[in-house]
Design a protein around this motif. Structure first.
Motif, PDB file in Angstrom:
ATOM      1  N   UNK A 171       3.358  -7.301   9.937  1.00 38.28           N
ATOM      2  CA  UNK A 171       3.216  -6.940   8.530  1.00 38.28           C
ATOM      3  C   UNK A 171       1.623  -6.511   8.214  1.00 38.28           C
ATOM      4  N   UNK A 172       1.121  -5.922   7.290  1.00 38.43           N
ATOM      5  CA  UNK A 172      -0.293  -5.828   6.852  1.00 38.43           C
ATOM      6  C   UNK A 172      -0.112  -5.797   5.216  1.00 38.43           C
ATOM      7  N   UNK A 173      -1.363  -6.423   4.818  1.00 35.34           N
ATOM      8  CA  UNK A 173      -1.599  -6.292   3.402  1.00 35.34           C
ATOM      9  C   UNK A 173      -2.298  -5.213   3.004  1.00 35.34           C
ATOM     10  N   UNK A 174      -3.007  -4.334   3.891  1.00 40.72           N
ATOM     11  CA  UNK A 174      -3.783  -3.108   3.687  1.00 40.72           C
ATOM     12  C   UNK A 174      -4.730  -3.274   2.203  1.00 40.72           C
ATOM     13  N   UNK A 175      -5.248  -4.465   2.083  1.00 36.65           N
ATOM     14  CA  UNK A 175      -6.074  -4.438   1.001  1.00 36.65           C
ATOM     15  C   UNK A 175      -7.158  -3.283   1.037  1.00 36.65           C
ATOM     16  N   UNK A 176      -7.538  -2.431  -0.021  1.00 34.72           N
ATOM     17  CA  UNK A 176      -7.289  -2.734  -1.301  1.00 34.72           C
ATOM     18  C   UNK A 176      -6.127  -1.378  -1.654  1.00 34.72           C
ATOM     19  N   UNK A 177      -5.542  -0.808  -0.631  1.00 30.24           N
ATOM     20  CA  UNK A 177      -4.551   0.166  -0.809  1.00 30.24           C
ATOM     21  C   UNK A 177      -3.352  -0.748  -1.464  1.00 30.24           C
ATOM     22  N   UNK A 178      -3.321  -1.517  -0.665  1.00 35.14           N
ATOM     23  CA  UNK A 178      -2.242  -2.891  -1.290  1.00 35.14           C
ATOM     24  C   UNK A 178      -2.971  -3.781  -2.157  1.00 35.14           C
ATOM     25  N   UNK A 179      -2.487  -3.994  -3.357  1.00 40.71           N
ATOM     26  CA  UNK A 179      -3.261  -4.805  -4.221  1.00 40.71           C
ATOM     27  C   UNK A 179      -3.312  -6.429  -3.926  1.00 40.71           C
ATOM     28  N   UNK A 180      -2.598  -6.924  -3.137  1.00 44.68           N
ATOM     29  CA  UNK A 180      -2.536  -8.298  -2.803  1.00 44.68           C
ATOM     30  C   UNK A 180      -3.133  -8.531  -1.623  1.00 44.68           C
ATOM     31  N   UNK A 181      -3.694  -9.535  -1.358  1.00 45.14           N
ATOM     32  CA  UNK A 181      -4.275 -10.177  -0.038  1.00 45.14           C
ATOM     33  C   UNK A 181      -3.270 -11.191   0.634  1.00 45.14           C
ATOM     34  N   UNK A 182      -2.341 -11.524  -0.154  1.00 44.67           N
ATOM     35  CA  UNK A 182      -1.303 -12.427   0.428  1.00 44.67           C
ATOM     36  C   UNK A 182      -0.346 -11.827   1.113  1.00 44.67           C
ATOM     37  N   UNK A 183      -0.125 -12.602   2.498  1.00 41.20           N
ATOM     38  CA  UNK A 183       0.975 -11.978   3.257  1.00 41.20           C
ATOM     39  C   UNK A 183       2.226 -12.210   2.660  1.00 41.20           C
ATOM     40  N   UNK A 184       2.250 -13.405   1.550  1.00 46.61           N
ATOM     41  CA  UNK A 184       3.621 -13.451   1.079  1.00 46.61           C
ATOM     42  C   UNK A 184       4.122 -12.281   0.208  1.00 46.61           C
ATOM     43  N   UNK A 215       0.786  -1.106  -0.191  1.00 53.32           N
ATOM     44  CA  UNK A 215       0.128  -0.101   0.122  1.00 53.32           C
ATOM     45  C   UNK A 215       0.813   1.195  -0.063  1.00 53.32           C
ATOM     46  N   UNK A 216       1.803   1.261   0.787  1.00 57.51           N
ATOM     47  CA  UNK A 216       2.696   2.534   0.822  1.00 57.51           C
ATOM     48  C   UNK A 216       3.228   2.789  -0.494  1.00 57.51           C
ATOM     49  N   UNK A 217       3.709   1.775  -1.297  1.00 50.83           N
ATOM     50  CA  UNK A 217       4.139   2.092  -2.599  1.00 50.83           C
ATOM     51  C   UNK A 217       3.108   2.253  -3.630  1.00 50.83           C
ATOM     52  N   UNK A 218       1.860   1.467  -3.604  1.00 52.27           N
ATOM     53  CA  UNK A 218       0.923   1.596  -4.466  1.00 52.27           C
ATOM     54  C   UNK A 218       0.262   3.004  -4.449  1.00 52.27           C
ATOM     55  N   UNK A 219       0.145   3.748  -3.104  1.00 48.91           N
ATOM     56  CA  UNK A 219      -0.452   4.854  -2.974  1.00 48.91           C
ATOM     57  C   UNK A 219       0.487   5.972  -2.997  1.00 48.91           C
TER      58      UNK A 219
END
Ligand code: GUN
Ligand code: FE
Length: 453
Positions: free
Chosen positions: A329-342, A306-310
């Motif tokens: 760690x967090x995915x922050x869907x949907x600011x972060x586009x992936x729901x996977x912790x990997x 999310x930090x990079x995507x936004x």
């Protein structure tokens, strides 16, 4: 290996093979040819060397034929902890990544979140996100829902039904929202938040708890923040919000709360920084603010995608760790586009490398450290580390059975590799096809079974 291991309940299953987890002292601890027993209450009853099988089977009263042998390229690791995810934003994950935070909220996010008054829509989205995250190894998730109480209760019910450990928050917000039908007023918010908490606690779900959720300082009046701080304090509840994600936001918070010394001070003043608080992002916090996090026991959720995507910023994780602030760690869907912790693991490593490119003296995070953040770190950040986060006797058995060479999965093993290389390959190259089984509190929740399928 733990010393005092006395049987408390009957053993339901025993695994033999390689176990990989983190401890406070060691980012990656590898136990080879080990035995791990789970009791009927879903807790880890013992961990021992395989040579002690006979003794363990006598002490704990299980038959050696009950033992599940892991295959050559398999290992067990703790389930991953997503410390920050918006279940309500899953429908537009992978899109709408062309604006900075505040414009993104008004343009894409609030209009979609307003649709959760429709329980049928909520049911569809929430079912998919819970299945997707579980399949990808998220055994614990800290969810934002929306302002709608009934849909938020539905999310809690769905996580319970699928057997995921979760904190679920009904979002609270009473200002600065451009979307007309996605607002609440102070009194209505208080009543609905109390109803949400009371009804959720009343369900007595074993693994799902409410979390007090002011959206962030820009969305909440001082009166609302005060109200929520008091509610959390009086009932010893978890708290989640966002902090210092983007520079424009930080500047506006200073203007809206001129009496506060810093963004962190705003939350502190309203009793929202406790040892059960997790704040997402924190990219632009000062050292003094990090000190306040440590003093209060509040934690941070690092959401690198999310930090990079936004284009919000890059968290200096090394500095957070230096200040001894709890971090997950967090995915922050949907600011972060992936729901996977990997993905969160990989983006955390990428961000750390970008910081090193910018400053060659920056001490890049290792994959071992990021593995710990995704598991034990996350459980500490959510104050759930007495229950989950690693393979300690007495904790719940929240685990992933990983097969690095699973057929059809994206990893080709050319030669036999040592366990640490298997872990590194899985973290960097693996996906849900490598996660062959997922357990939460001793119960196998993936592959899905029964009507949930
Ligand atoms: N700050 C306030 N609300 C949000 C949200 O929904 N996502 C992100 N990334 N930041 C926020
Ligand atoms: Fe968020």
């Amino acid at each position: 290996m733990s010393g005092s291991q006395r049987p408390t309940a009957a053993i339901s299953h025993v695994f033999r093979g390689t176990f990989i987890h983190s401890t406070q002292e060691t980012a990656v601890q590898i136990l080879e040819d080990a035995l791990l027993g789970v009791d009927t209450g879903g807790k880890i009853a013992f961990i021992g060397k395989a040579q002690t099988l006979d003794k363990l089977s006598r002490t704990f009263g299980f038959s050696p034929s009950q033992v599940t042998q892991l295959k050559q390229h398999e290992f067990l690791m703790p389930g991953m902890v997503d410390t920050h995810i918006h279940a309500s934003q899953y429908s537009f994950a992978g899109t709408a990544l062309d604006m900075p935070l505040l414009q993104w909220l008004n343009t894409y996010t609030f209009p979609v979140e307003s649709r959760f008054k429709d329980l049928e829509f909520a049911n569809r989205v929430y079912t998919e996100i819970v299945k997707r995250t579980l399949r990808n190894g998220t055994t614990t998730a800290c969810y934002f829902a929306t302002i709608h109480t009934d849909a938020s209760l539905l999310l809690a019910q769905i996580t319970n039904d699928f057997g995921q450990r979760a904190l679920v928050g009904k979002v609270c917000m009473d200002r600065n929202n451009a979307v007309e039908d996605y607002k609440e007023n102070l009194q209505e918010s208080q009543e609905e938040t109390c109803r949400f908490i009371a009804e959720l606690l009343n369900k007595k779900y074993p693994l799902v708890k409410p979390v007090v959720t002011p959206r962030f300082a820009l969305s909440c009046s001082g009166a609302m923040l005060g109200q929520l701080g008091a509610l959390a304090k009086n009932n010893r509840l978890h708290i989640q919000s966002h902090i210092s994600e983007n520079e424009e936001e930080v500047k506006l918070v200073k203007e809206l709360f001129p009496e506060s010394e810093s963004y962190t001070d705003v939350y502190h003043k309203y009793n929202l920084l406790t040892d059960k608080t997790v704040m997402a992002h924190g990219c632009h916090l000062s050292d003094k603010e990090l000190d306040l996090f440590r003093e209060t026991g509040a934690s941070l959720s690092h959401c690198p995608n999310s930090n990079i995507s936004l284009c919000s910023g890059m968290l200096n994780v090394r500095n957070v760790l230096k200040h001894k602030v709890k971090l997950g760690l967090g995915t922050d869907v949907a600011g972060g586009y992936s729901a996977s912790m990997l993905d969160a693991v990989r983006r955390a490593l990428d961000t750390s490398k970008v910081l090193t490119i910018q400053d060659p003296d920056y001490d890049t995070l290792t994959f071992e450290e990021v593995f710990r953040l995704a598991t034990l770190g996350g459980s500490q950040a959510l104050s759930l580390d007495e229950k989950t986060g690693n393979f300690e006797v007495g904790k719940d058995f929240d685990a992933l059975r990983v097969n690095v060479a699973a057929p059809g999965a994206p990893i080709d093993l050319i030669e036999n590799e040592a366990p640490k290389i298997l872990l590194e390959k899985f973290l960097n190259l693996g996906d849900d096809r490598n996660i062959v089984e997922v357990f939460v509190a001793g119960k196998k929740v993936v592959p899905f079974t029964g009507p949930a399928e």
